[in-house]
Design an enzyme around this catalytic site. Sequence first.
Site, PDB file in Angstrom:
ATOM      1  N   SER A 100     -61.965 -26.762  -7.658  1.00 20.30           N
ATOM      2  CA  SER A 100     -60.827 -26.850  -8.570  1.00 20.30           C
ATOM      3  C   SER A 100     -60.575 -28.278  -9.049  1.00 20.30           C
ATOM      4  CB  SER A 100     -59.598 -26.240  -7.888  1.00 20.30           C
ATOM      5  OG  SER A 100     -58.548 -26.054  -8.794  1.00 20.30           O
ATOM      6  N   ASP A 240     -57.963 -27.997 -15.504  1.00 19.78           N
ATOM      7  CA  ASP A 240     -58.590 -28.649 -14.360  1.00 19.78           C
ATOM      8  C   ASP A 240     -60.052 -28.240 -14.292  1.00 19.78           C
ATOM      9  OD1 ASP A 240     -58.107 -26.040 -13.587  1.00 19.78           O
ATOM     10  OD2 ASP A 240     -57.658 -26.541 -11.508  1.00 19.78           O
ATOM     11  N   ASP A 242     -61.929 -26.164 -12.693  1.00 22.75           N
ATOM     12  CA  ASP A 242     -62.383 -24.771 -12.725  1.00 22.75           C
ATOM     13  C   ASP A 242     -61.583 -23.909 -13.692  1.00 22.75           C
ATOM     14  OD1 ASP A 242     -60.035 -24.629 -11.189  1.00 22.75           O
ATOM     15  OD2 ASP A 242     -60.797 -22.979  -9.972  1.00 22.75           O
ATOM     16  N   ASP A 244     -58.363 -22.982 -13.914  1.00 23.49           N
ATOM     17  CA  ASP A 244     -57.293 -22.045 -13.554  1.00 23.49           C
ATOM     18  C   ASP A 244     -55.904 -22.657 -13.706  1.00 23.49           C
ATOM     19  OD1 ASP A 244     -57.232 -23.694 -11.330  1.00 23.49           O
ATOM     20  OD2 ASP A 244     -57.442 -22.088  -9.849  1.00 23.49           O
TER      21      ASP A 244
END
Length: 448
Positions: A100, A240, A242, A244
């Site tokens: 992340s 960010d 990833d 999400d």
Amino acid sequence: MGKYFGTDGVRGVANSELTPELAFKVGRFGGYVLTKDKERPKVLIGRDTRISGHMLEGALVAGLLSIGAEVMRLGVISTPGVAYLTKAMDAEAGVMISASHNPVQDNGIKFFGGDGFKLSDEQELEIERLMDQPEDHLPRPVGADLGMVNDYFEGGQKYLQFLKQSADEDFTGIHVALDCAHGATSSLATHLFADLDADVSTMGTSPNGLNINDGVGSTHPEALAEFVKEKGADVGMAFDGDGDRLIAVDEKGNIVDGDQIMYICAKYLKSEGRLTDNTVVSTVMSNLGFYKALEAEGIKSVQTAVGDRYVVEAMKKGGFTLGGEQSGHLIFLDYNTTGDGLLSAIMLMNTIKMTGKPLSELAAEMQKFPQLLLNVKVTDKHKVTENEKVKAVIEEVEKEMNGDGRILVRPSGTEPLVRVMAEAKTKELCEKYVGRIADVVKAEMGAE
């Protein structure tokens, strides 16, 4: 939390803590737990742009093939993209390789069930129990019963098509600046907003395996704030690594956090009759100003522990459609099963387009209390809630506040940190209270 699984899957420094050997076991035992009732189960795998992604993907794939799974590699794609495709393609499970917003040396593995939701605590504990058994008694198919791996890089296009259908109309006339953190949305976001006829400027879209989240993205929105002003954009969207999370920037360069975006979207959805039970689910980290603004609009709120998985659990239990975190994890449960930065950006753009108001005006309707968050590095983060001196100083500060603010002290779910947060009438009071509590935390359990 268990031995391997934290608040958001298995995480660690790649090739040191999160080794290929561990990734193989996570793939083998995790895949078995999620697919044991199926013959030749289908499992999707996506990854972000970290240099360690290929290494961990290879090990994970090997583990999954060893139990007879059919693996489809999606390549670089966002975490919510994996969640959406797992459900949309009737796969038995999905796996995302990402840490992340964490720095490049970290990586992680998170699973989704066939319904697109993250795993329950019970499922994670079952995986851990099997991983820790002295002997591996799982089936070992041979010959034609072994699993096979195929690439399905078209999955990203399928996910983009879903996102485009979430737009109430096109975004002609809106200049949007995108910061993709050199991560999983680097290609996806650019194509999405261009296809919706927005005028697009981009930064953080040149991943090289090493620069993910490095001074860019939703954890460094000040970079996008400067970019928005430089380009004269109407709105900025920071994701960010990833994809999400979403943090926005208004046309004046002011940062608009997850609480503000949630409030803006909640008000709009309520006006459209699309906010179930006129309720929003948030965490204990949400700003006091967020709750006061919701209350003024006749919108109810439900609070959970920190972590988007707990927000989703409360949403499913109550049948609610909107929830999220100040950090930018926003869940629109009518559309996707997890926090989705690109979907959140579409929803925010819908509101800007349909109201005809600039983001600065929409965000100004929520007056934030000054809030300060300090991370304290500690030797054992879990002992903070039991420490008598820490409890005593928190009680002292809360008594001084006399209802005009709040204190939150909690261990981080993913790092060896204790987070000390204060909200008060002024920034100076926040600094005073946080400093006082952090000093005690450091004295009692601080790390060098």
